[in-house]
Design a protein around this motif. Structure first.
Motif, PDB file in Angstrom:
ATOM      1  N   ASP A  35       0.832  -1.209   0.000  1.00  0.00           N
ATOM      2  CA  ASP A  35       0.000   0.000   0.000  1.00  0.00           C
ATOM      3  C   ASP A  35       0.862   1.252   0.000  1.00  0.00           C
ATOM      4  O   ASP A  35       0.586   2.212  -0.727  1.00  0.00           O
ATOM      5  CB  ASP A  35      -0.925   0.017   1.222  1.00  0.00           C
ATOM      6  CG  ASP A  35      -1.857  -1.178   1.266  1.00  0.00           C
ATOM      7  OD1 ASP A  35      -2.408  -1.537   0.203  1.00  0.00           O
ATOM      8  OD2 ASP A  35      -2.020  -1.753   2.350  1.00  0.00           O
ATOM      9  N   LEU A  36       1.903   1.250   0.826  1.00  0.00           N
ATOM     10  CA  LEU A  36       2.779   2.412   0.918  1.00  0.00           C
ATOM     11  C   LEU A  36       3.541   2.629  -0.388  1.00  0.00           C
ATOM     12  O   LEU A  36       3.650   3.754  -0.886  1.00  0.00           O
ATOM     13  CB  LEU A  36       3.753   2.231   2.074  1.00  0.00           C
ATOM     14  CG  LEU A  36       3.135   2.056   3.466  1.00  0.00           C
ATOM     15  CD1 LEU A  36       4.224   1.767   4.496  1.00  0.00           C
ATOM     16  CD2 LEU A  36       2.345   3.291   3.877  1.00  0.00           C
TER      17      LEU A  36
ATOM     18  N   ALA B 118       3.366   5.816  -3.070  1.00  0.00           N
ATOM     19  CA  ALA B 118       4.573   6.564  -3.438  1.00  0.00           C
ATOM     20  C   ALA B 118       4.921   6.418  -4.913  1.00  0.00           C
ATOM     21  O   ALA B 118       5.779   7.168  -5.425  1.00  0.00           O
ATOM     22  CB  ALA B 118       5.754   6.089  -2.584  1.00  0.00           C
ATOM     23  N   GLY B 119       4.261   5.474  -5.593  1.00  0.00           N
ATOM     24  CA  GLY B 119       4.563   5.250  -7.001  1.00  0.00           C
ATOM     25  C   GLY B 119       5.920   4.620  -7.231  1.00  0.00           C
ATOM     26  O   GLY B 119       6.616   4.947  -8.203  1.00  0.00           O
ATOM     27  N   MET B 120       6.321   3.726  -6.328  1.00  0.00           N
ATOM     28  CA  MET B 120       7.623   3.078  -6.420  1.00  0.00           C
ATOM     29  C   MET B 120       7.459   1.573  -6.337  1.00  0.00           C
ATOM     30  O   MET B 120       6.436   1.062  -5.862  1.00  0.00           O
ATOM     31  CB  MET B 120       8.540   3.519  -5.256  1.00  0.00           C
ATOM     32  CG  MET B 120       8.781   4.996  -5.139  1.00  0.00           C
ATOM     33  SD  MET B 120       9.819   5.353  -3.684  1.00  0.00           S
ATOM     34  CE  MET B 120       9.623   7.132  -3.565  1.00  0.00           C
ATOM     35  N   SER B 121       8.478   0.873  -6.763  1.00  0.00           N
ATOM     36  CA  SER B 121       8.499  -0.573  -6.554  1.00  0.00           C
ATOM     37  C   SER B 121       8.718  -0.850  -5.068  1.00  0.00           C
ATOM     38  O   SER B 121       9.176   0.025  -4.325  1.00  0.00           O
ATOM     39  CB  SER B 121       9.624  -1.223  -7.356  1.00  0.00           C
ATOM     40  OG  SER B 121      10.892  -0.852  -6.821  1.00  0.00           O
ATOM     41  N   LEU B 122       8.379  -2.052  -4.638  1.00  0.00           N
ATOM     42  CA  LEU B 122       8.554  -2.409  -3.231  1.00  0.00           C
ATOM     43  C   LEU B 122       9.999  -2.220  -2.789  1.00  0.00           C
ATOM     44  O   LEU B 122      10.278  -1.641  -1.737  1.00  0.00           O
ATOM     45  CB  LEU B 122       8.130  -3.863  -3.000  1.00  0.00           C
ATOM     46  CG  LEU B 122       6.634  -4.167  -3.056  1.00  0.00           C
ATOM     47  CD1 LEU B 122       6.405  -5.669  -2.921  1.00  0.00           C
ATOM     48  CD2 LEU B 122       5.907  -3.427  -1.942  1.00  0.00           C
TER      49      LEU B 122
ATOM     50  N   ARG C 248      13.997   0.726   0.367  1.00  0.00           N
ATOM     51  CA  ARG C 248      15.353   1.259   0.484  1.00  0.00           C
ATOM     52  C   ARG C 248      15.343   2.763   0.733  1.00  0.00           C
ATOM     53  O   ARG C 248      16.038   3.263   1.608  1.00  0.00           O
ATOM     54  CB  ARG C 248      16.138   0.943  -0.789  1.00  0.00           C
ATOM     55  CG  ARG C 248      17.594   1.409  -0.727  1.00  0.00           C
ATOM     56  CD  ARG C 248      18.349   1.140  -2.005  1.00  0.00           C
ATOM     57  NE  ARG C 248      17.857   1.961  -3.106  1.00  0.00           N
ATOM     58  CZ  ARG C 248      17.174   1.496  -4.147  1.00  0.00           C
ATOM     59  NH1 ARG C 248      16.875   0.201  -4.215  1.00  0.00           N
ATOM     60  NH2 ARG C 248      16.767   2.294  -5.104  1.00  0.00           N
ATOM     61  N   ARG C 249      14.522   3.484  -0.040  1.00  0.00           N
ATOM     62  CA  ARG C 249      14.489   4.937   0.102  1.00  0.00           C
ATOM     63  C   ARG C 249      13.909   5.349   1.459  1.00  0.00           C
ATOM     64  O   ARG C 249      14.360   6.292   2.082  1.00  0.00           O
ATOM     65  CB  ARG C 249      13.683   5.560  -1.037  1.00  0.00           C
ATOM     66  CG  ARG C 249      13.836   7.062  -1.157  1.00  0.00           C
ATOM     67  CD  ARG C 249      13.433   7.524  -2.531  1.00  0.00           C
ATOM     68  NE  ARG C 249      14.313   6.985  -3.555  1.00  0.00           N
ATOM     69  CZ  ARG C 249      14.018   6.966  -4.863  1.00  0.00           C
ATOM     70  NH1 ARG C 249      12.856   7.456  -5.281  1.00  0.00           N
ATOM     71  NH2 ARG C 249      14.870   6.469  -5.722  1.00  0.00           N
ATOM     72  N   PHE C 250      12.891   4.627   1.921  1.00  0.00           N
ATOM     73  CA  PHE C 250      12.298   4.906   3.225  1.00  0.00           C
ATOM     74  C   PHE C 250      13.348   4.763   4.328  1.00  0.00           C
ATOM     75  O   PHE C 250      13.491   5.640   5.193  1.00  0.00           O
ATOM     76  CB  PHE C 250      11.132   3.948   3.480  1.00  0.00           C
ATOM     77  CG  PHE C 250      10.260   4.323   4.647  1.00  0.00           C
ATOM     78  CD1 PHE C 250       9.042   4.941   4.451  1.00  0.00           C
ATOM     79  CD2 PHE C 250      10.651   4.051   5.958  1.00  0.00           C
ATOM     80  CE1 PHE C 250       8.230   5.293   5.516  1.00  0.00           C
ATOM     81  CE2 PHE C 250       9.856   4.392   7.030  1.00  0.00           C
ATOM     82  CZ  PHE C 250       8.633   5.016   6.811  1.00  0.00           C
ATOM     83  N   ASN C 251      14.083   3.666   4.283  1.00  0.00           N
ATOM     84  CA  ASN C 251      15.110   3.439   5.310  1.00  0.00           C
ATOM     85  C   ASN C 251      16.214   4.485   5.228  1.00  0.00           C
ATOM     86  O   ASN C 251      16.728   4.950   6.261  1.00  0.00           O
ATOM     87  CB  ASN C 251      15.704   2.044   5.151  1.00  0.00           C
ATOM     88  CG  ASN C 251      16.581   1.671   6.321  1.00  0.00           C
ATOM     89  OD1 ASN C 251      16.098   1.346   7.403  1.00  0.00           O
ATOM     90  ND2 ASN C 251      17.892   1.722   6.128  1.00  0.00           N
ATOM     91  N   ASP C 252      16.586   4.897   4.018  1.00  0.00           N
ATOM     92  CA  ASP C 252      17.601   5.930   3.864  1.00  0.00           C
ATOM     93  C   ASP C 252      17.158   7.251   4.484  1.00  0.00           C
ATOM     94  O   ASP C 252      17.947   7.967   5.094  1.00  0.00           O
ATOM     95  CB  ASP C 252      17.905   6.160   2.380  1.00  0.00           C
ATOM     96  CG  ASP C 252      18.727   5.038   1.756  1.00  0.00           C
ATOM     97  OD1 ASP C 252      19.287   4.223   2.526  1.00  0.00           O
ATOM     98  OD2 ASP C 252      18.791   4.973   0.521  1.00  0.00           O
TER      99      ASP C 252
END
Length: 315
Positions: free
Chosen positions: A230-231, A235-239, A244-248
């Motif tokens: 869902d998230l 965000a319009g991104m692959s899982l 990775r970007r969220f954790n960064d």
């Protein structure tokens, strides 16, 4: 009559001006609940790590009256080796029941005094190896913003001093006041102590999509069973890219971040409402009251009922 907590800030040679001012700024915005005083080990001015000194109104004797003592951090070259006699004498004045807080490198001072022996603690990630070499008896966790072990609280670098002071306000007086203080100071109201110190990419590169809008979107839907899919879709991104970007950006996985936000919302509701534990669990996205109890106990070590009772009695 409302009790006013006395906070005494100890400024040492080479103190960082920013960290020295944090307790006064945060506790001073807490609706008169705290009185903040500043001292040095001899009552004389101390050099900061900048191009000026600070003069204080008090000597070490004021430490005897403190409910909470905050030792402000100092520049790395000024970290004392061992425990200088003046600092030892000042710390000896602190009452046995006083709460003691270190910001950043001030953890070296508490460790040198033996106050952190056998306790979990943290300090700035850049000085971890030096700290461990000097004080192997301390259970050092370099990956968190702050740690509370009984009456000893230690925090990481710079802005984590804000986090630990807000944590104290929240612990003493609840989320409503802590959130009001945060709004007054224009800082985030809640960063969990277990959040990572060092975030790889706190500001996205120009042209790179951030996950901030999705985090804001999720906060309005905590009662829903949000999945990583869902998230990522929002965000319009692959899982893989989203995770990775969220954790960064945040220093946490999306799942862990969601749990922290749900716990924070549950604490607000436990303090400010009469909803049952099951009702609160439903409103914050935990499947059952038992799940809320498990997560709250893992986060702060108490049950929902005990947490609510603490703040009801305070009110």
């Amino acid at each position: 009559m409302q009790h006013v907590e006395r906070v005494v800030v100890l400024a040492l040679d080479g103190v960082y001006p920013f960290e020295l001012g944090i307790p006064s700024r945060i506790f001073g915005a807490a609706d008169g609940r705290y009185e903040v005083l500043t001292c040095t080990v001899d009552g004389r001015p101390v050099r900061t790590n900048a191009d000026f000194s600070v003069a204080v109104e008090h000597g070490p004797e004021i430490l005897e009256t403190a409910d909470t003592v905050v030792v402000a951090s100092m520049a790395t070259p000024r970290i004392p080796t061992g425990l200088p006699a003046g600092i030892a004498a000042a710390l000896a004045r602190i009452r046995p029941d006083a709460r003691i807080v270190s910001i950043c490198t001030a953890a070296f001072v508490l460790a040198a005094a033996g106050l952190l022996d056998g306790r979990r603690a943290t300090t700035h990630w850049q000085v971890v190896d030096h700290f461990r070499a000097l004080y192997p008896q301390v259970d050092l966790d370099p990956d968190v913003l702050f740690v509370q072990d009984g009456r000893m609280l230690t925090s990481a670098g710079a802005a984590s001093g804000v986090d630990i002071c807000l944590h104290i306000v929240r612990t003493d007086h609840g989320s409503e006041l802590a959130n009001a203080v945060a709004r007054s100071c224009v800082v985030p109201p809640f960063r969990d102590g277990g959040q990572a110190q060092y975030i790889q990419q706190p500001v996205p590169d120009a042209g790179v999509t951030s996950t901030a809008a999705t985090r804001d979107w999720a906060l309005t839907r905590l009662d829903e069973p949000l999945a990583l899919t869902d998230l990522a879709r929002h965000a319009g991104m692959s899982l893989r890219t989203f995770a990775r970007r969220f954790n960064d950006e945040v220093g946490l996985s999306p799942g862990r971040w969601l749990i922290q936000q749900r716990i924070a919302r549950a604490r607000d509701l436990l303090e400010a409402s009469d909803l049952s534990v099951d009702q609160i669990a439903g409103r914050v996205g935990f499947a059952t009251g038992a799940s809320l109890r498990q997560h709250l106990h893992a986060a702060i070590g108490v049950s929902p009922q005990a947490y609510r009772r603490t703040f009801q009695e305070a009110r």
